[in-house]
Design an enzyme around this catalytic site. Sequence first.
Site, PDB file in Angstrom:
ATOM      1  N   ASP A  36       0.885  -1.170   0.000  1.00  0.00           N
ATOM      2  CA  ASP A  36       0.000   0.000   0.000  1.00  0.00           C
ATOM      3  C   ASP A  36       0.924   1.221   0.000  1.00  0.00           C
ATOM      4  O   ASP A  36       2.146   1.082  -0.200  1.00  0.00           O
ATOM      5  CB  ASP A  36      -1.011  -0.039   1.156  1.00  0.00           C
ATOM      6  N   CYS A  43       3.001  -3.394   3.987  1.00  0.00           N
ATOM      7  CA  CYS A  43       2.238  -2.194   4.356  1.00  0.00           C
ATOM      8  C   CYS A  43       2.998  -1.526   5.499  1.00  0.00           C
ATOM      9  O   CYS A  43       4.197  -1.779   5.656  1.00  0.00           O
ATOM     10  CB  CYS A  43       0.787  -2.532   4.705  1.00  0.00           C
ATOM     11  N   THR A  88       2.732  -1.839   8.844  1.00  0.00           N
ATOM     12  CA  THR A  88       3.122  -2.809   9.875  1.00  0.00           C
ATOM     13  C   THR A  88       3.222  -4.231   9.344  1.00  0.00           C
ATOM     14  O   THR A  88       3.794  -5.093  10.018  1.00  0.00           O
ATOM     15  CB  THR A  88       2.067  -2.831  10.992  1.00  0.00           C
ATOM     16  N   HIS A 143       7.936 -24.481   8.982  1.00  0.00           N
ATOM     17  CA  HIS A 143       6.862 -25.079   9.789  1.00  0.00           C
ATOM     18  C   HIS A 143       5.462 -24.742   9.282  1.00  0.00           C
ATOM     19  O   HIS A 143       4.551 -25.544   9.447  1.00  0.00           O
ATOM     20  CB  HIS A 143       6.978 -24.615  11.246  1.00  0.00           C
ATOM     21  N   HIS A 162       4.739 -31.146  10.657  1.00  0.00           N
ATOM     22  CA  HIS A 162       4.368 -29.763  10.363  1.00  0.00           C
ATOM     23  C   HIS A 162       3.320 -29.708   9.256  1.00  0.00           C
ATOM     24  O   HIS A 162       2.406 -28.885   9.286  1.00  0.00           O
ATOM     25  CB  HIS A 162       5.606 -28.951   9.985  1.00  0.00           C
TER      26      HIS A 162
END
Length: 145
Positions: A8, A65, A67, A98, A133
């Site tokens: 963004d 973005c 965060t 994993h 996993h």
Amino acid sequence: MKYYIATDHAGIEYKEFVKDYLKSKSVEVIDLGPMDSSRVDYPDYAKKCAESVREDTNSFGILICGTGIGMSIAANKVKGVRAALCHDAYTASMARAHNEAQILCFGQRVVGLGTVESILDAFLNTKPEGNRHTIRVNKIMNIEE
Ligand code: RB5
């Protein structure tokens, strides 16, 4: 190896750096935008990237973005997609080993460019460990049903 990338406005400054880094590792990169720094809504770009990765078998995605949080939440709404928010090389390698994540998310306001390089190296170079996993990953995917 093919990577779709989208951001963004709060992640766009890192986009060219990441593209150049991936290309230097002989990775094919497809830029899904945005192409300028105008304000946009991250869910639109998360959806675009997640759907591209889902449709293109064996491809990967990168979403940036401010965060990384909004991108990861939105991308994980697309069926079949596992998007992981990573902060360092360890979380990026575990996301592949994993969690078998196909999409890497991080925040331009959170990690510096040196850390971005180590995150990319870890994500690019780590293979899923499989076994127990994969059983857990399949349980995640069954939640969608
Ligand atoms: C945009 O200001 C910001 O909210 C967005 O880039 C992201 O951090 C959301 O999770």
